[in-house]
Write an enzyme that holds these catalytic residues in place. Structure first.
Site, PDB file in Angstrom:
ATOM      1  N   VAL A  21      -1.344  -5.576   4.751  1.00  0.00           N
ATOM      2  CA  VAL A  21      -0.501  -6.222   3.756  1.00  0.00           C
ATOM      3  C   VAL A  21       0.925  -6.183   4.294  1.00  0.00           C
ATOM      4  O   VAL A  21       1.197  -5.553   5.315  1.00  0.00           O
ATOM      5  CB  VAL A  21      -0.599  -5.537   2.371  1.00  0.00           C
ATOM      6  CG1 VAL A  21      -2.021  -5.607   1.849  1.00  0.00           C
ATOM      7  CG2 VAL A  21      -0.109  -4.099   2.425  1.00  0.00           C
ATOM      8  N   SER A  22       1.838  -6.846   3.604  1.00  0.00           N
ATOM      9  CA  SER A  22       3.177  -6.981   4.191  1.00  0.00           C
ATOM     10  C   SER A  22       3.853  -5.638   4.410  1.00  0.00           C
ATOM     11  O   SER A  22       4.642  -5.495   5.345  1.00  0.00           O
ATOM     12  CB  SER A  22       4.056  -7.887   3.326  1.00  0.00           C
ATOM     13  OG  SER A  22       4.186  -7.371   2.024  1.00  0.00           O
ATOM     14  N   GLU A  23       3.553  -4.635   3.572  1.00  0.00           N
ATOM     15  CA  GLU A  23       4.172  -3.325   3.779  1.00  0.00           C
ATOM     16  C   GLU A  23       3.241  -2.207   3.348  1.00  0.00           C
ATOM     17  O   GLU A  23       2.560  -2.308   2.309  1.00  0.00           O
ATOM     18  CB  GLU A  23       5.462  -3.206   2.968  1.00  0.00           C
ATOM     19  CG  GLU A  23       6.666  -2.770   3.783  1.00  0.00           C
ATOM     20  CD  GLU A  23       7.267  -3.926   4.544  1.00  0.00           C
ATOM     21  OE1 GLU A  23       7.851  -3.679   5.617  1.00  0.00           O
ATOM     22  OE2 GLU A  23       7.177  -5.060   4.065  1.00  0.00           O
ATOM     23  N   THR A  24       3.217  -1.144   4.151  1.00  0.00           N
ATOM     24  CA  THR A  24       2.640   0.127   3.747  1.00  0.00           C
ATOM     25  C   THR A  24       3.775   1.132   3.688  1.00  0.00           C
ATOM     26  O   THR A  24       4.548   1.271   4.643  1.00  0.00           O
ATOM     27  CB  THR A  24       1.561   0.604   4.732  1.00  0.00           C
ATOM     28  OG1 THR A  24       0.456  -0.322   4.711  1.00  0.00           O
ATOM     29  CG2 THR A  24       1.055   1.984   4.370  1.00  0.00           C
TER      30      THR A  24
ATOM     31  N   CYS B 181       0.855  -1.182   0.000  1.00  0.00           N
ATOM     32  CA  CYS B 181       0.000   0.000   0.000  1.00  0.00           C
ATOM     33  C   CYS B 181       0.895   1.238   0.000  1.00  0.00           C
ATOM     34  O   CYS B 181       1.803   1.343   0.837  1.00  0.00           O
ATOM     35  CB  CYS B 181      -0.922   0.005   1.211  1.00  0.00           C
ATOM     36  SG  CYS B 181      -2.142  -1.326   1.166  1.00  0.00           S
TER      37      CYS B 181
END
Length: 272
Positions: free
Chosen positions: A45-48, A23
Site C-alpha cells: 500500500v502507499s505507506e506502512t 498499514c
C-alpha cells in the site's frame, strides 16, 4: 516464527473504501531497515507506518512506501493515531510522534471524533512551468511552486479530474529538495463540489504513481492557498479514481493543522 500486530486503515475516510490505505504496525523496537522496507513492499500500500513507544503519550514513528522510506507521511500519521486511540486503548487527548526528519508531530482527538494533525508547513517558492513538465502532466499549469512537491495550479477542478499523466516521464522531473526526491507532484485547482480546492497527487519518484490521500501534500498546499487566496482555513478534496478523500487544513504560522477521520478495515498479524 515472529508474529507482529498489523492494522490496515483507510485514512481520511468516513467509511471503508475511501481515502488512502495505510498499514500500521506497533513494535517494541524498530526492526532492521531492510526488514522494515521488505514488509512495506509486501504490504504494497502507499505507506506502512511503524510505531515504537517512547514514553507516556509519545511514540517514535517511521514511514515506508513499497520502495523507500519517506521524511513525512500525513495519512499514515493520522492512521497511526487512529489505531492508538481506537484499537489500542490510548485515552489521552493528544498523541506525540517523534520522527527522524519532521520533528515532533502531534495528533489531537477533537470532540466530534475527528483527528487533528499538527504538521510543519512546507516552504514554497515559484518555479517555471517547462514544456517537458506540461507534456508529462498532459496539460499546462497556469502557475507552479517548488518545495517538497512540484505544485502545479490549473484553472478548473475539471482539468484536475481529467489529467492523464505520463508517470514514467514524471519520475525524473520536478524540484529536488533536501529530503524529497524529484518525481513528486501535487496538481490542484481552486473550487470543486462543496470545497475550496481540488487536487491530485502523483509520486512516481517515491514509488507511487498516484496517491489517494496525502497529508504531507496538504502541508504544502495550505501555504500556497494562503498565498493565492488569503485563506488560512481551507476545505479540500483529493480526487482519486474509485476513492477520494476530504480533509480540512488551517495554516498557523509555520505549522499546518490537517483534520480528518479514519476507519480500520483489517486487523491481524504479520508473520516473519
Amino acid at each position: 516464527m515472529t508474529k507482529l500486530p498489523f492494522y490496515q486503515v483507510d485514512a481520511f475516510a468516513s467509511k471503508p473504501f475511501e481515502g488512502n490505505q495505510a498499514c500500521i504496525m506497533p513494535l517494541d523496537d524498530f526492526l532492521p531497515d531492510e526488514t522494515l522496507q521488505a514488509i512495506a513492499a509486501e504490504n504494497n500500500v502507499s505507506e506502512t507506518a511503524y510505531i515504537v513507544p517512547a514514553g507516556e503519550g509519545v511514540w517514535k514513528l517511521r514511514w515506508f512506501t513499497p520502495a523507500v522510506e519517506v521524511p513525512l507521511c500525513g495519512h499514515a500519521t493520522l492512521a497511526s493515531a487512529h489505531v492508538l486511540f481506537n484499537e489500542l486503548g490510548f485515552d489521552g487527548e493528544a498523541i506525540a510522534f517523534d520522527t527522524v526528519k519532521s520533528g515532533r508531530l502531534t495528533v489531537r482527538r477533537l470532540k466530534d471524533g475527528r483527528l487533528e494533525m499538527d504538521l510543519p508547513a512546507y516552504r514554497i517558492f515559484e518555479v517555471p512551468v517547462t514544456d517537458e513538465i506540461a507534456s508529462a502532466l498532459g496539460a499546462r499549469p497556469v502557475k507552479a511552486w517548488g518545495g517538497a512537491y512540484y505544485a502545479a495550479m490549473f484553472e478548473t477542478p475539471d482539468q484536475i479530474i481529467a489529467l492523464d499523466v505520463d508517470h514514467a516521464a514524471l519520475k525524473d522531473l520536478g524540484e529536488d529538495s533536501a529530503d524529497w526526491p524529484r518525481g513528486n507532484f501535487g496538481c490542484f485547482a481552486r473550487g470543486g463540489e462543496g470545497v475550496d480546492v481540488t487536487s491530485r497527487v502523483f509520486g512516481p519518484g517515491s514509488g507511487i504513481d498516484e496517491d489517494p490521500a496525502t497529508g504531507s501534500w496538504h502541508a504544502m498546499l495550505a501555504p500556497i492557498m494562503q498565498a493565492v487566496t488569503g485563506q488560512d482555513a481551507v476545505s479540500c478534496y483529493q480526487a482519486y479514481p474509485g476513492r477520494g478523500a476530504h480533509m480540512e487544513t488551517r495554516l498557523e504560522g509555520d505549522r499546518v493543522k490537517v483534520i480528518g477521520q479514519s476507519v480500520t478495515v483489517i486487523e491481524g498479524q504479520f508473520t516473519l
